[in-house]
Design an enzyme around this catalytic site. Structure first.
Site, PDB file in Angstrom:
ATOM      1  N   ASP A   1       3.396   0.730  11.845  1.00 39.98           N
ATOM      2  CA  ASP A   1       2.134  -0.299  11.373  1.00 39.98           C
ATOM      3  C   ASP A   1       1.900  -1.446  11.757  1.00 39.98           C
ATOM      4  O   ASP A   1       1.588  -2.036  11.423  1.00 39.98           O
ATOM      5  CB  ASP A   1       2.481  -0.132   9.772  1.00 39.98           C
ATOM      6  CG  ASP A   1       2.441   1.977   8.980  1.00 39.98           C
ATOM      7  OD1 ASP A   1       2.402   2.254  10.232  1.00 39.98           O
ATOM      8  OD2 ASP A   1       2.444   2.082   8.239  1.00 39.98           O
TER       9      ASP A   1
ATOM     10  N   LYS B   1       1.094  -1.119   0.169  1.00 40.22           N
ATOM     11  CA  LYS B   1       0.038   0.475  -0.091  1.00 40.22           C
ATOM     12  C   LYS B   1       1.194   1.643  -0.217  1.00 40.22           C
ATOM     13  O   LYS B   1       0.981   2.135  -0.692  1.00 40.22           O
ATOM     14  CB  LYS B   1      -0.784   0.143   0.969  1.00 40.22           C
ATOM     15  CG  LYS B   1      -1.220   1.569   1.495  1.00 40.22           C
ATOM     16  CD  LYS B   1      -1.637   1.076   2.732  1.00 40.22           C
ATOM     17  CE  LYS B   1      -2.260   2.781   3.053  1.00 40.22           C
ATOM     18  NZ  LYS B   1      -1.391   3.443   3.905  1.00 40.22           N
ATOM     19  N   ASN B   2       1.611   1.146   1.079  1.00 45.97           N
ATOM     20  CA  ASN B   2       2.718   2.797   1.267  1.00 45.97           C
ATOM     21  C   ASN B   2       3.592   2.657   0.039  1.00 45.97           C
ATOM     22  O   ASN B   2       4.534   3.612   0.103  1.00 45.97           O
ATOM     23  CB  ASN B   2       3.229   2.478   2.349  1.00 45.97           C
ATOM     24  CG  ASN B   2       2.542   2.724   3.497  1.00 45.97           C
ATOM     25  OD1 ASN B   2       1.266   3.239   3.493  1.00 45.97           O
ATOM     26  ND2 ASN B   2       3.139   2.294   4.933  1.00 45.97           N
TER      27      ASN B   2
ATOM     28  N   CYS C   1      -5.429   8.238   9.188  1.00 45.35           N
ATOM     29  CA  CYS C   1      -5.042   7.638  10.538  1.00 45.35           C
ATOM     30  C   CYS C   1      -4.645   8.485  11.545  1.00 45.35           C
ATOM     31  O   CYS C   1      -3.636   9.898  11.113  1.00 45.35           O
ATOM     32  CB  CYS C   1      -4.808   6.619  10.419  1.00 45.35           C
ATOM     33  SG  CYS C   1      -5.080   5.057   9.784  1.00 45.35           S
TER      34      CYS C   1
ATOM     35  N   ARG D   1      -9.019   0.790   3.837  1.00 47.30           N
ATOM     36  CA  ARG D   1      -8.199   1.626   3.090  1.00 47.30           C
ATOM     37  C   ARG D   1      -7.503   0.381   2.393  1.00 47.30           C
ATOM     38  O   ARG D   1      -6.110   1.206   2.032  1.00 47.30           O
ATOM     39  CB  ARG D   1      -8.136   2.640   3.825  1.00 47.30           C
ATOM     40  CG  ARG D   1      -8.720   3.677   4.233  1.00 47.30           C
ATOM     41  CD  ARG D   1      -8.335   4.670   4.995  1.00 47.30           C
ATOM     42  NE  ARG D   1      -6.728   4.620   4.989  1.00 47.30           N
ATOM     43  CZ  ARG D   1      -6.507   5.189   5.298  1.00 47.30           C
ATOM     44  NH1 ARG D   1      -6.373   5.551   6.712  1.00 47.30           N
ATOM     45  NH2 ARG D   1      -4.517   5.863   5.110  1.00 47.30           N
TER      46      ARG D   1
ATOM     47  N   ARG E   1       0.727  15.580  13.202  1.00 49.01           N
ATOM     48  CA  ARG E   1       1.056  15.157  11.954  1.00 49.01           C
ATOM     49  C   ARG E   1       1.676  15.688  11.272  1.00 49.01           C
ATOM     50  O   ARG E   1       1.247  15.746   9.907  1.00 49.01           O
ATOM     51  CB  ARG E   1       0.289  13.589  10.979  1.00 49.01           C
ATOM     52  CG  ARG E   1      -0.435  12.240  11.713  1.00 49.01           C
ATOM     53  CD  ARG E   1      -1.135  11.202  11.377  1.00 49.01           C
ATOM     54  NE  ARG E   1       0.098  10.925  10.334  1.00 49.01           N
ATOM     55  CZ  ARG E   1      -0.109   9.719   9.954  1.00 49.01           C
ATOM     56  NH1 ARG E   1      -1.340   8.845   9.769  1.00 49.01           N
ATOM     57  NH2 ARG E   1       0.672   8.359   8.688  1.00 49.01           N
TER      58      ARG E   1
HETATM   59  C1  UD1 Z   1       4.255   6.552   6.299  1.00 50.70           C
HETATM   60  C2  UD1 Z   1       3.180   5.207   6.665  1.00 50.70           C
HETATM   61  C3  UD1 Z   1       2.851   5.730   7.810  1.00 50.70           C
HETATM   62  C4  UD1 Z   1       3.353   4.549   9.165  1.00 50.70           C
HETATM   63  C5  UD1 Z   1       4.225   6.180   9.305  1.00 50.70           C
HETATM   64  C6  UD1 Z   1       5.988   6.093   9.581  1.00 50.70           C
HETATM   65  C7  UD1 Z   1       2.478   6.306   4.302  1.00 50.70           C
HETATM   66  C8  UD1 Z   1       1.443   6.496   3.427  1.00 50.70           C
HETATM   67  N1  UD1 Z   1       2.341   5.931   5.622  1.00 50.70           N
HETATM   68  O1  UD1 Z   1       4.039   8.264   7.068  1.00 50.70           O
HETATM   69  O2  UD1 Z   1       1.813   3.882   7.807  1.00 50.70           O
HETATM   70  O3  UD1 Z   1       3.728   5.114  10.069  1.00 50.70           O
HETATM   71  O4  UD1 Z   1       5.306   6.230   7.139  1.00 50.70           O
HETATM   72  O5  UD1 Z   1       6.758   4.805   9.396  1.00 50.70           O
HETATM   73  O6  UD1 Z   1       3.835   5.726   3.728  1.00 50.70           O
HETATM   74  N2  UD1 Z   1       6.921  14.300  11.251  1.00 50.70           N
HETATM   75  C9  UD1 Z   1       7.003  15.587  11.257  1.00 50.70           C
HETATM   76  N3  UD1 Z   1       7.487  16.726  10.173  1.00 50.70           N
HETATM   77  C10 UD1 Z   1       6.852  16.054   9.397  1.00 50.70           C
HETATM   78  C11 UD1 Z   1       7.005  14.712   8.371  1.00 50.70           C
HETATM   79  C12 UD1 Z   1       7.036  13.857   9.959  1.00 50.70           C
HETATM   80  O7  UD1 Z   1       7.525  15.830  12.252  1.00 50.70           O
HETATM   81  O8  UD1 Z   1       7.067  16.527   7.871  1.00 50.70           O
HETATM   82  C13 UD1 Z   1       6.923  12.952  12.020  1.00 50.70           C
HETATM   83  C14 UD1 Z   1       5.504  12.768  12.278  1.00 50.70           C
HETATM   84  O9  UD1 Z   1       5.372  13.491  12.802  1.00 50.70           O
HETATM   85  C15 UD1 Z   1       5.814  11.474  12.907  1.00 50.70           C
HETATM   86  C16 UD1 Z   1       7.499  11.230  12.419  1.00 50.70           C
HETATM   87  O10 UD1 Z   1       7.962  12.155  11.432  1.00 50.70           O
HETATM   88  O11 UD1 Z   1       6.414  11.268  14.388  1.00 50.70           O
HETATM   89  C17 UD1 Z   1       7.469   9.743  11.636  1.00 50.70           C
HETATM   90  O12 UD1 Z   1       6.586   9.931   9.748  1.00 50.70           O
HETATM   91  P1  UD1 Z   1       6.705  10.244   8.960  1.00 50.70           P
HETATM   92  O13 UD1 Z   1       7.879   8.844   8.925  1.00 50.70           O
HETATM   93  O14 UD1 Z   1       6.999  11.433   7.505  1.00 50.70           O
HETATM   94  O15 UD1 Z   1       5.115   9.371   8.525  1.00 50.70           O
HETATM   95  P2  UD1 Z   1       4.396   9.517   7.057  1.00 50.70           P
HETATM   96  O16 UD1 Z   1       5.185   9.039   6.006  1.00 50.70           O
HETATM   97  O17 UD1 Z   1       3.246  10.343   7.616  1.00 50.70           O
END
Ligand code: UD1
Length: 417
Positions: A304, A22-23, A117, A396, A122
């Site tokens: 996850d 999915k990701n 989610c 989803r 986020r």
């Molecule tokens: C992706 C995955 C999600 C998974 C997560 C962590 C997808 C579509 N989703 O989410 O299923 O749970 O990786 O493995 O691939 N953060 C910041 N600033 C930012 C971005 C992130 O502070 O600009 C923080 C977030 O709050 C969190 C951490 O970084 O604590 C990791 O987030 P991130 O790796 O970005 O998750 P996603 O890419 O949203």
């Protein structure tokens, strides 16, 4: 909304084939629009997140259609607008990848702030920081993120290791002028898969899978045919399904290397694991033992799979301590798990899990995608009947989940709304 009804207590046996990741899918579909051409994406999971993303692209003038259930043809030669609305994207967190892709190809993008989610705040500040470093002007107003500008390669250090920011900056950088270096990059398998797809379109991305990614900008990308990697999280979910039911299941069509943190924990819990080239056999014939677990960025234990492990540990002998290091608030589902008789105390980012004698069936609601999967796993082992509401969260991200579980011997059925 649909419900799932499970009669617990069946031991799962047999083989299950894992769908595409999915990701990776939700990054690779937007990545395809970087080419003024046609791309064919194979091994796509047929799930709600993919279907919503395809609808969104089509609203923008892309012609994307399923050639068969798991193959998508994306023709991006006639994109007419660079805007993805709130309505189109509110349920998909990964809609933020449209920002990087549109900005990279057209120098302009307007996308609603991402949904998905709810695990607490986020932020996408690292994505925005990356776009700005590349020369874009970014504003966030009325829930919409707007980015415009001609992009030039640069060096970007991520303050937090973010999967989304790493991929988004890669998408924006492949057509930028000059060289972009992303430091402190995330290393998840779907980052490597997205980079491989970009390279198959003529991009020059090196280092994906390490914490330094180097992108040499090219003037144009061409169409490509690409097969998505198997889903690490779906695979882990079925591995837990086998373990929690005392079952014997071969999880097929996977990359065992991606499952290392999971197999290590299951072995520590006294589950027998046998690896083949593209499969793992999970056989649980001994009592499960409590273990401690911390979620981390790849190659650490994936957040996850945290809810699925919580329910598994709820059935193990002894006390387990589970620490959630990635998301600030990813234990909301635990109250639902307690309805099944799980004995868990949450203190901030730590869950203390006391193995219960048995779980018992109850009516519960999924609060998000992986929490929904955890409730199904609980229902599989609970005595009596479990009814799971809010199945749309599970749809989803899991393709044909009730069919795959039934084929392994579970008693599970869907009641349509
Ligand atoms: C992706 C995955 C999600 C998974 C997560 C962590 C997808 C579509 N989703 O989410 O299923 O749970 O990786 O493995 O691939 N953060 C910041 N600033 C930012 C971005 C992130 O502070 O600009 C923080 C977030 O709050 C969190 C951490 O970084 O604590 C990791 O987030 P991130 O790796 O970005 O998750 P996603 O890419 O949203």
């Amino acid at each position: 909304m649909d419900k799932l009804v499970i009669q617990g207590g069946r031991r799962l046996c047999g083989e299950v084939s894992i769908s595409g990741a999915k990701n990776a899918a939700v990054a690779i579909i937007p990545a395809a629009i970087l080419a003024d051409d046609v791309c064919i994406i194979e091994n796509l999971p047929y799930i709600e997140d993919v279907i919503s993303l395809v609808d969104t692209l089509n609203q923008m003038g892309v012609k994307s259609e399923f050639v068969d259930k798991n193959t998508l043809r994306i023709d991006s030669r006639n994109i007419q607008n660079f805007c993805a609305t709130y309505e189109a994207t509110r349920n998909i967190r990964a809609s933020y990848y449209l920002l990087g892709a549109l900005l990279g190809r057209f120098g302009q993008a307007e996308v609603s702030m991402p949904g998905g989610c709810n695990f607490g705040t986020r932020p996408i500040d690292q994505h925005i920081k990356g776009f700005e470093a590349l020369g874009a002007e970014v504003t966030v107003e009325h829930g919409m993120v707007r980015a415009t500008g001609h992009l030039t390669g640069t060096q970007i250090y991520l303050d937090v290791v973010s999967v989304g920011a790493t991929i988004n900056i890669m998408l924006a950088a492949v057509l930028a002028e000059g060289v972009t270096v992303i430091e402190n990059a995330a290393k998840e398998p779907h980052i490597v898969d997205t980079a491989n797809f970009l390279n198959s379109m003529g991009a020059k991305v090196k280092g994906a899978g390490t914490d330094v990614i180097r992108v040499v900008g090219v003037p144009k990308l061409h169409g490509s045919s690409y097969m998505i990697i198997p889903d690490q999280i779906e695979a882990g979910t079925y591995m837990v399904a086998a373990a929690i039911t005392g079952g014997d299941v071969v999880v097929r069509n996977i990359i065992p290397k991606h499952m290392e943190s999971m197999t290590a924990k299951l072995i520590e819990m006294h589950v027998d694991i046998t690896e083949e080239d593209d499969a793992i056999r999970v056989c649980a014939s001994r009592p499960l033992q409590a273990v401690n677990l911390k979620t981390q960025v790849y190659p650490g234990f994936p957040t996850d799979l945290q809810p699925q492990m919580t329910v598994l540990l709820s059935t193990a002998k002894g006390t387990s301590i589970l620490t959630e290091n990635v998301w600030e608030n990813r234990f909301q589902y635990i109250d639902e798990l307690k309805r099944l008789g799980a004995n868990i105390q949450v203190e901030g980012r730590i869950a203390i899990i006391e193995g219960a004698e048995r779980l018992t069936g109850a009516e519960v609601s999924s609060t998000d995608l992986r929490a929904g999967a955890a409730l199904i796993l609980g229902g599989l082992v609970a005595q009596g009947q479990t009814v799971i509401n809010n199945v749309r969260f599970i749809d989803r991200g899991y393709e044909d989940i009730e069919y795959k579980l039934s084929a392994l011997g579970a008693d599970i059925c869907r009641i349509k709304a």
